[in-house]
Design a protein around this motif. Structure first.
Motif, short mmCIF file in Angstrom:
data_model
loop_
_atom_site.label_atom_id
_atom_site.label_comp_id
_atom_site.label_asym_id
_atom_site.label_seq_id
_atom_site.Cartn_x
_atom_site.Cartn_y
_atom_site.Cartn_z
N ILE A 159 0.83 -1.20 0.00
CA ILE A 159 0.00 0.00 0.00
C ILE A 159 0.87 1.26 0.00
CG2 ILE A 159 -1.67 1.34 1.36
CD1 ILE A 159 -2.99 -0.99 0.05
N THR A 160 1.86 1.31 0.89
CA THR A 160 2.66 2.54 1.02
C THR A 160 3.54 2.81 -0.20
OG1 THR A 160 4.37 1.35 2.25
CG2 THR A 160 2.69 2.51 3.53
N THR A 161 3.99 1.76 -0.85
CA THR A 161 4.84 1.97 -2.03
C THR A 161 4.04 2.09 -3.33
OG1 THR A 161 5.14 -0.41 -2.33
CG2 THR A 161 6.80 0.78 -1.01
N GLY A 162 2.74 1.88 -3.26
CA GLY A 162 1.91 1.98 -4.45
C GLY A 162 1.98 0.76 -5.34
N GLU A 163 2.48 -0.34 -4.82
CA GLU A 163 2.61 -1.57 -5.61
C GLU A 163 1.41 -2.50 -5.47
OE1 GLU A 163 4.96 -2.35 -7.83
OE2 GLU A 163 5.73 -0.35 -7.50
N ILE A 164 0.35 -2.01 -4.84
CA ILE A 164 -0.82 -2.86 -4.64
C ILE A 164 -1.44 -3.27 -5.97
CG2 ILE A 164 -2.46 -0.96 -4.34
CD1 ILE A 164 -2.42 -4.27 -2.39
N SER A 165 -1.36 -2.40 -6.97
CA SER A 165 -1.94 -2.75 -8.27
C SER A 165 -1.17 -3.92 -8.91
CB SER A 165 -1.94 -1.55 -9.20
OG SER A 165 -0.65 -1.04 -9.37
N SER A 166 0.13 -3.96 -8.72
CA SER A 166 0.90 -5.09 -9.24
C SER A 166 0.54 -6.38 -8.52
CB SER A 166 2.40 -4.82 -9.07
OG SER A 166 2.77 -3.68 -9.79
N VAL A 167 0.29 -6.28 -7.24
CA VAL A 167 -0.11 -7.45 -6.46
C VAL A 167 -1.46 -7.96 -6.94
CG1 VAL A 167 -0.74 -8.24 -4.14
CG2 VAL A 167 1.25 -6.77 -4.46
N VAL A 168 -2.39 -7.05 -7.23
CA VAL A 168 -3.72 -7.45 -7.70
C VAL A 168 -3.63 -8.10 -9.08
CG1 VAL A 168 -5.98 -6.57 -8.39
CG2 VAL A 168 -4.93 -5.75 -6.29
N VAL A 169 -2.73 -7.62 -9.91
CA VAL A 169 -2.56 -8.24 -11.24
C VAL A 169 -2.11 -9.68 -11.11
CG1 VAL A 169 -1.15 -8.19 -13.33
CG2 VAL A 169 -2.17 -6.10 -12.48
N TYR A 170 -1.15 -9.94 -10.22
CA TYR A 170 -0.74 -11.32 -10.00
C TYR A 170 -1.88 -12.16 -9.45
CZ TYR A 170 4.13 -10.10 -10.84
OH TYR A 170 5.29 -9.69 -11.42
N GLY A 171 -2.69 -11.57 -8.60
CA GLY A 171 -3.84 -12.28 -8.05
C GLY A 171 -4.90 -12.56 -9.10
N ALA A 172 -5.05 -11.66 -10.05
CA ALA A 172 -6.06 -11.84 -11.10
C ALA A 172 -5.69 -12.97 -12.06
CB ALA A 172 -6.25 -10.54 -11.86
N ALA A 173 -4.46 -13.41 -12.02
CA ALA A 173 -4.05 -14.52 -12.90
C ALA A 173 -4.85 -15.78 -12.59
CB ALA A 173 -2.56 -14.79 -12.75
N LEU A 174 -5.38 -15.88 -11.39
CA LEU A 174 -6.19 -17.04 -11.03
C LEU A 174 -7.52 -17.06 -11.81
CD1 LEU A 174 -5.84 -19.40 -9.10
CD2 LEU A 174 -7.04 -18.10 -7.36
N ASN A 175 -7.89 -15.92 -12.39
CA ASN A 175 -9.10 -15.86 -13.20
C ASN A 175 -9.00 -16.73 -14.44
OD1 ASN A 175 -10.42 -14.16 -11.48
ND2 ASN A 175 -10.11 -12.33 -12.70
N PHE A 176 -7.78 -17.00 -14.91
CA PHE A 176 -7.62 -17.87 -16.07
C PHE A 176 -8.20 -19.26 -15.80
CE2 PHE A 176 -4.06 -14.95 -17.16
CZ PHE A 176 -4.56 -14.54 -18.38
N LEU A 177 -7.96 -19.77 -14.61
CA LEU A 177 -8.51 -21.09 -14.27
C LEU A 177 -10.03 -21.08 -14.29
CD1 LEU A 177 -6.16 -22.10 -11.30
CD2 LEU A 177 -6.09 -22.91 -13.66
N ALA A 178 -10.62 -20.05 -13.69
CA ALA A 178 -12.08 -19.97 -13.67
C ALA A 178 -12.63 -19.80 -15.08
CB ALA A 178 -12.53 -18.82 -12.78
#
Length: 97
Positions: free
Chosen positions: A44-63
């Motif tokens: 959150i403090t470094t502004g990298e939360i969007s990058s973390v969410v992108v990695y998390g969204a990769a699980l959408n491929f399975l669904a």
């Protein structure tokens, strides 16, 4: 009936993105011998939360491909909607912050 299937796909897409984000952060926390909260605060403090969410969204491929395999195209469309909205939000976050 089709709208109900799309809404189910949206819910599955949101859940898989959330679960994927948490799993990625737990993985990073275990690699760095840190707590989940410390990794969350750092993202959150470094502004990298969007990058973390992108990695998390990769699980959408399975669904997405799972729904396509079982001929649930409307549910796959819901997952795709969530993935596209997530990509737009991340892009705006990267450009504006």
């Amino acid at each position: 009936m089709k709208n109900k299937e799309i809404i189910i796909g949206i819910i599955v897409g949101l859940l898989s993105t959330s679960i994927g984000t948490v799993l990625y952060m737990l993985y990073v926390a275990s690699q760095r011998n840190a707590t989940f909260g410390a990794i969350w605060d750092f993202a959150i403090t470094t502004g990298e939360i969007s990058s973390v969410v992108v990695y998390g969204a990769a699980l959408n491929f399975l669904a997405f491909f799972g729904f396509l395999k079982f001929n649930k195209e409307a549910r796959a469309k819901g997952v795709l909607i969530v993935t596209i909205v997530t990509a737009i939000i991340v892009l705006l976050h990267k450009l504006l912050f």
